[in-house]
Scaffold this active site. Structure first.
Site, PDB file in Angstrom:
ATOM      1  N   ILE A  86      38.281  34.834  34.809  1.00 22.03           N
ATOM      2  CA  ILE A  86      38.166  33.527  35.439  1.00 22.03           C
ATOM      3  C   ILE A  86      38.701  33.622  36.871  1.00 22.03           C
ATOM      4  CG2 ILE A  86      38.788  31.082  35.307  1.00 22.03           C
ATOM      5  CD1 ILE A  86      37.029  32.000  32.951  1.00 22.03           C
ATOM      6  N   LYS A  87      37.823  33.316  37.815  1.00 18.48           N
ATOM      7  CA  LYS A  87      38.221  33.372  39.231  1.00 18.48           C
ATOM      8  C   LYS A  87      38.831  32.033  39.616  1.00 18.48           C
ATOM      9  CE  LYS A  87      35.710  35.242  42.612  1.00 18.48           C
ATOM     10  NZ  LYS A  87      34.447  35.243  43.408  1.00 18.48           N
ATOM     11  N   VAL A  88      40.073  32.099  40.063  1.00 18.48           N
ATOM     12  CA  VAL A  88      40.802  30.873  40.371  1.00 18.48           C
ATOM     13  C   VAL A  88      41.296  30.931  41.824  1.00 18.48           C
ATOM     14  CG1 VAL A  88      42.734  29.412  39.664  1.00 18.48           C
ATOM     15  CG2 VAL A  88      41.620  30.881  37.968  1.00 18.48           C
TER      16      VAL A  88
END
Ligand code: E4P
Length: 226
Positions: A86-88
Protein backbone atom coordinates in the site's frame (compact mmCIF):
# COMPACT_ATOMS: atom_id res chain seq x y z
CA UNK A 1 19.55 -2.89 -8.18
CA UNK A 2 15.89 -3.76 -8.02
CA UNK A 3 14.03 -2.49 -11.05
CA UNK A 4 10.30 -1.79 -11.00
CA UNK A 5 8.00 -0.55 -13.75
CA UNK A 6 6.20 2.70 -13.04
CA UNK A 7 3.11 2.01 -15.12
CA UNK A 8 -0.29 0.36 -15.14
CA UNK A 9 -0.16 -0.37 -18.86
CA UNK A 10 -0.71 -4.09 -19.33
CA UNK A 11 0.93 -4.23 -22.74
CA UNK A 12 4.10 -2.52 -21.44
CA UNK A 13 4.19 -4.74 -18.36
CA UNK A 14 3.89 -7.88 -20.53
CA UNK A 15 6.57 -6.62 -22.92
CA UNK A 16 9.18 -5.71 -20.30
CA UNK A 17 8.37 -8.72 -18.18
CA UNK A 18 9.70 -10.84 -21.02
CA UNK A 19 13.25 -9.54 -20.98
CA UNK A 20 13.91 -7.46 -17.88
CA UNK A 21 14.69 -8.76 -14.40
CA UNK A 22 11.75 -6.90 -12.87
CA UNK A 23 11.04 -6.74 -9.14
CA UNK A 24 7.64 -5.15 -9.30
CA UNK A 25 5.15 -2.63 -10.64
CA UNK A 26 4.26 0.70 -9.07
CA UNK A 27 1.15 2.73 -9.72
CA UNK A 28 -0.36 5.99 -8.55
CA UNK A 29 -3.60 7.80 -9.46
CA UNK A 30 -1.93 9.73 -12.30
CA UNK A 31 -0.54 6.50 -13.76
CA UNK A 32 -3.98 4.87 -13.48
CA UNK A 33 -5.54 7.92 -15.22
CA UNK A 34 -3.39 7.22 -18.30
CA UNK A 35 -5.23 3.89 -18.75
CA UNK A 36 -8.60 5.65 -19.03
CA UNK A 37 -11.79 4.54 -17.29
CA UNK A 38 -10.67 1.03 -16.34
CA UNK A 39 -12.22 -1.43 -13.91
CA UNK A 40 -9.71 -0.51 -11.20
CA UNK A 41 -9.57 -3.71 -9.16
CA UNK A 42 -9.89 -6.03 -12.17
CA UNK A 43 -7.02 -4.15 -13.84
CA UNK A 44 -4.81 -4.52 -10.76
CA UNK A 45 -5.63 -8.24 -10.63
CA UNK A 46 -4.53 -8.50 -14.26
CA UNK A 47 -1.22 -6.83 -13.40
CA UNK A 48 -0.78 -9.35 -10.59
CA UNK A 49 -1.53 -12.18 -12.98
CA UNK A 50 1.21 -10.96 -15.31
CA UNK A 51 3.89 -10.33 -12.69
CA UNK A 52 3.07 -13.17 -10.30
CA UNK A 53 3.43 -13.29 -6.53
CA UNK A 54 7.22 -13.05 -6.46
CA UNK A 55 7.14 -9.45 -7.65
CA UNK A 56 5.67 -6.60 -5.67
CA UNK A 57 2.62 -4.61 -6.76
CA UNK A 58 2.34 -1.10 -5.26
CA UNK A 59 -1.02 0.65 -5.14
CA UNK A 60 -1.54 4.16 -3.80
CA UNK A 61 -4.35 5.40 -1.59
CA UNK A 62 -6.17 8.62 -2.45
CA UNK A 63 -7.94 9.63 0.78
CA UNK A 64 -6.58 12.33 3.08
CA UNK A 65 -7.53 11.03 6.53
CA UNK A 66 -6.00 7.98 8.18
CA UNK A 67 -9.38 6.35 8.66
CA UNK A 68 -10.30 6.70 4.99
CA UNK A 69 -6.84 5.63 3.82
CA UNK A 70 -7.17 2.49 5.94
CA UNK A 71 -10.58 1.77 4.38
CA UNK A 72 -9.01 2.12 0.91
CA UNK A 73 -6.11 -0.13 1.89
CA UNK A 74 -8.60 -2.76 3.11
CA UNK A 75 -10.50 -2.58 -0.17
CA UNK A 76 -7.29 -3.06 -2.19
CA UNK A 77 -6.12 -5.94 0.00
CA UNK A 78 -9.54 -7.63 -0.22
CA UNK A 79 -10.17 -7.09 -3.92
CA UNK A 80 -6.65 -7.56 -5.29
CA UNK A 81 -4.66 -9.63 -2.80
CA UNK A 82 -3.05 -9.44 0.63
CA UNK A 83 0.49 -9.08 -0.81
CA UNK A 84 -0.09 -5.64 -2.33
CA UNK A 85 2.20 -2.90 -1.02
CA UNK A 86 0.00 0.00 0.00
CA UNK A 87 1.53 3.28 -1.15
CA UNK A 88 0.91 5.95 1.43
CA UNK A 89 1.94 9.61 1.01
CA UNK A 90 4.10 10.75 3.93
CA UNK A 91 1.79 13.24 5.61
CA UNK A 92 0.88 13.27 9.30
CA UNK A 93 -2.20 11.12 8.51
CA UNK A 94 -0.15 8.92 6.20
CA UNK A 95 2.38 8.21 8.95
CA UNK A 96 -0.44 6.98 11.21
CA UNK A 97 -1.51 4.62 8.43
CA UNK A 98 2.02 3.30 7.86
CA UNK A 99 2.35 2.54 11.59
CA UNK A 100 -1.02 0.79 11.76
CA UNK A 101 -0.52 -1.23 8.58
CA UNK A 102 2.91 -2.29 9.81
CA UNK A 103 1.31 -3.57 13.02
CA UNK A 104 -1.16 -5.66 11.05
CA UNK A 105 1.56 -7.11 8.84
CA UNK A 106 0.64 -5.21 5.67
CA UNK A 107 3.47 -4.02 3.41
CA UNK A 108 3.75 -0.30 2.78
CA UNK A 109 5.60 2.04 0.45
CA UNK A 110 5.99 5.55 1.81
CA UNK A 111 5.50 7.82 -1.18
CA UNK A 112 5.58 11.50 -2.16
CA UNK A 113 8.89 11.84 -0.31
CA UNK A 114 10.57 15.18 -0.96
CA UNK A 115 12.69 15.56 2.18
CA UNK A 116 15.06 13.69 4.49
CA UNK A 117 12.78 14.23 7.47
CA UNK A 118 9.76 12.73 5.71
CA UNK A 119 11.87 9.69 4.86
CA UNK A 120 13.26 9.38 8.39
CA UNK A 121 9.75 9.49 9.86
CA UNK A 122 8.51 6.90 7.39
CA UNK A 123 11.41 4.60 8.28
CA UNK A 124 10.64 5.03 11.98
CA UNK A 125 6.95 4.30 11.28
CA UNK A 126 7.93 0.98 9.70
CA UNK A 127 7.58 1.50 5.95
CA UNK A 128 9.04 -1.29 3.80
CA UNK A 129 9.97 1.07 0.99
CA UNK A 130 10.58 4.81 0.99
CA UNK A 131 10.06 6.50 -2.37
CA UNK A 132 11.95 9.79 -2.84
CA UNK A 133 10.74 11.73 -5.90
CA UNK A 134 13.98 12.47 -7.73
CA UNK A 135 12.88 14.72 -10.57
CA UNK A 136 10.32 16.58 -8.50
CA UNK A 137 13.00 17.32 -5.89
CA UNK A 138 15.30 18.65 -8.59
CA UNK A 139 12.48 20.84 -9.90
CA UNK A 140 12.33 22.38 -6.44
CA UNK A 141 16.08 23.02 -6.51
CA UNK A 142 16.63 20.42 -3.83
CA UNK A 143 19.65 18.09 -3.98
CA UNK A 144 17.95 14.75 -4.68
CA UNK A 145 21.16 12.67 -4.59
CA UNK A 146 22.19 14.15 -1.22
CA UNK A 147 18.70 13.47 0.15
CA UNK A 148 18.91 9.84 -0.96
CA UNK A 149 22.39 9.47 0.54
CA UNK A 150 21.06 10.80 3.86
CA UNK A 151 18.13 8.36 3.76
CA UNK A 152 20.56 5.51 3.08
CA UNK A 153 22.62 6.62 6.10
CA UNK A 154 19.51 6.72 8.28
CA UNK A 155 18.57 3.19 7.24
CA UNK A 156 22.06 2.01 8.19
CA UNK A 157 22.16 4.00 11.42
CA UNK A 158 18.84 2.59 12.60
CA UNK A 159 19.49 -0.92 11.21
CA UNK A 160 16.11 -0.61 9.51
CA UNK A 161 14.96 -3.13 6.92
CA UNK A 162 13.41 -0.32 4.85
CA UNK A 163 14.64 0.09 1.29
CA UNK A 164 14.88 3.17 -0.88
CA UNK A 165 12.69 2.94 -3.96
CA UNK A 166 13.70 5.93 -6.09
CA UNK A 167 10.84 7.34 -8.18
CA UNK A 168 9.90 10.24 -10.47
CA UNK A 169 12.64 9.89 -13.09
CA UNK A 170 12.89 11.91 -16.26
CA UNK A 171 16.36 10.83 -17.39
CA UNK A 172 18.76 7.91 -16.93
CA UNK A 173 21.40 9.93 -15.09
CA UNK A 174 18.91 10.49 -12.23
CA UNK A 175 18.63 6.71 -11.90
CA UNK A 176 22.42 6.30 -11.86
CA UNK A 177 22.73 8.95 -9.16
CA UNK A 178 20.09 7.25 -7.03
CA UNK A 179 21.97 3.97 -7.07
CA UNK A 180 25.32 5.64 -6.44
CA UNK A 181 23.79 7.46 -3.46
CA UNK A 182 22.72 4.14 -1.92
CA UNK A 183 19.23 3.54 -3.34
CA UNK A 184 18.37 -0.17 -3.53
CA UNK A 185 15.49 0.04 -5.99
CA UNK A 186 14.15 2.32 -8.71
CA UNK A 187 10.82 2.51 -10.46
CA UNK A 188 10.98 3.64 -14.05
CA UNK A 189 8.36 4.46 -16.70
CA UNK A 190 8.49 2.25 -19.83
CA UNK A 191 9.18 5.27 -22.08
CA UNK A 192 12.36 6.02 -20.13
CA UNK A 193 13.48 2.39 -20.14
CA UNK A 194 13.08 2.39 -23.88
CA UNK A 195 15.49 5.32 -24.08
CA UNK A 196 17.97 3.56 -21.79
CA UNK A 197 18.25 0.73 -24.26
CA UNK A 198 18.13 2.84 -27.43
CA UNK A 199 21.85 3.56 -27.78
CA UNK A 200 22.75 4.02 -31.45
CA UNK A 201 26.44 3.29 -30.83
CA UNK A 202 25.57 -0.13 -29.34
CA UNK A 203 23.43 -0.99 -32.38
CA UNK A 204 26.26 0.13 -34.66
CA UNK A 205 28.79 -2.00 -32.78
CA UNK A 206 26.51 -5.07 -32.96
CA UNK A 207 26.01 -4.56 -36.71
CA UNK A 208 29.77 -4.11 -37.29
CA UNK A 209 30.46 -7.41 -35.44
CA UNK A 210 27.84 -9.15 -37.57
CA UNK A 211 29.32 -7.75 -40.78
CA UNK A 212 32.80 -9.01 -39.83
CA UNK A 213 31.39 -12.45 -39.11
CA UNK A 214 29.44 -12.61 -42.39
CA UNK A 215 32.55 -11.45 -44.30
CA UNK A 216 34.33 -14.63 -43.18
CA UNK A 217 31.53 -17.21 -42.93
CA UNK A 218 29.19 -16.01 -45.61
CA UNK A 219 26.02 -14.02 -45.92
CA UNK A 220 23.68 -14.23 -42.94
CA UNK A 221 25.22 -17.50 -41.71
CA UNK A 222 24.98 -17.62 -37.91
CA UNK A 223 26.92 -19.80 -35.45
CA UNK A 224 23.95 -22.15 -35.28
CA UNK A 225 24.10 -22.65 -39.05
CA UNK A 226 27.70 -23.94 -39.02
C1 E4P B 1 6.05 6.26 -8.09
O1 E4P B 1 5.20 5.44 -8.35
C2 E4P B 1 5.78 7.72 -8.17
O2 E4P B 1 4.45 7.94 -7.84
C3 E4P B 1 6.09 8.25 -9.55
O3 E4P B 1 7.35 7.79 -9.96
C4 E4P B 1 6.02 9.77 -9.59
O4 E4P B 1 6.46 10.17 -10.86
P1 E4P B 1 6.16 11.61 -11.47
O5 E4P B 1 6.94 12.60 -10.70
O6 E4P B 1 6.60 11.50 -12.89
O7 E4P B 1 4.67 11.84 -11.37
Amino acid sequence: MKLMLDTANLEAIRLYQDFLPLSGVTTNPSIIKKEGRIDFFAHLRQIRQIIGRDQSLHVQVIALTAQEMLAEADAVLDKVDRDVYIKVPVTAEGLKVIKLLRKSGVHTTATAVYSKMQAHLAIAAGADYVAPYYNRMENLNSDAAATIAAIADEIKRTASSAQILGASYKNIEQINRTLEAGGQAVTVAPELLEQALALPSVDQAVQAFRNDWFAVFGEEKTIADL
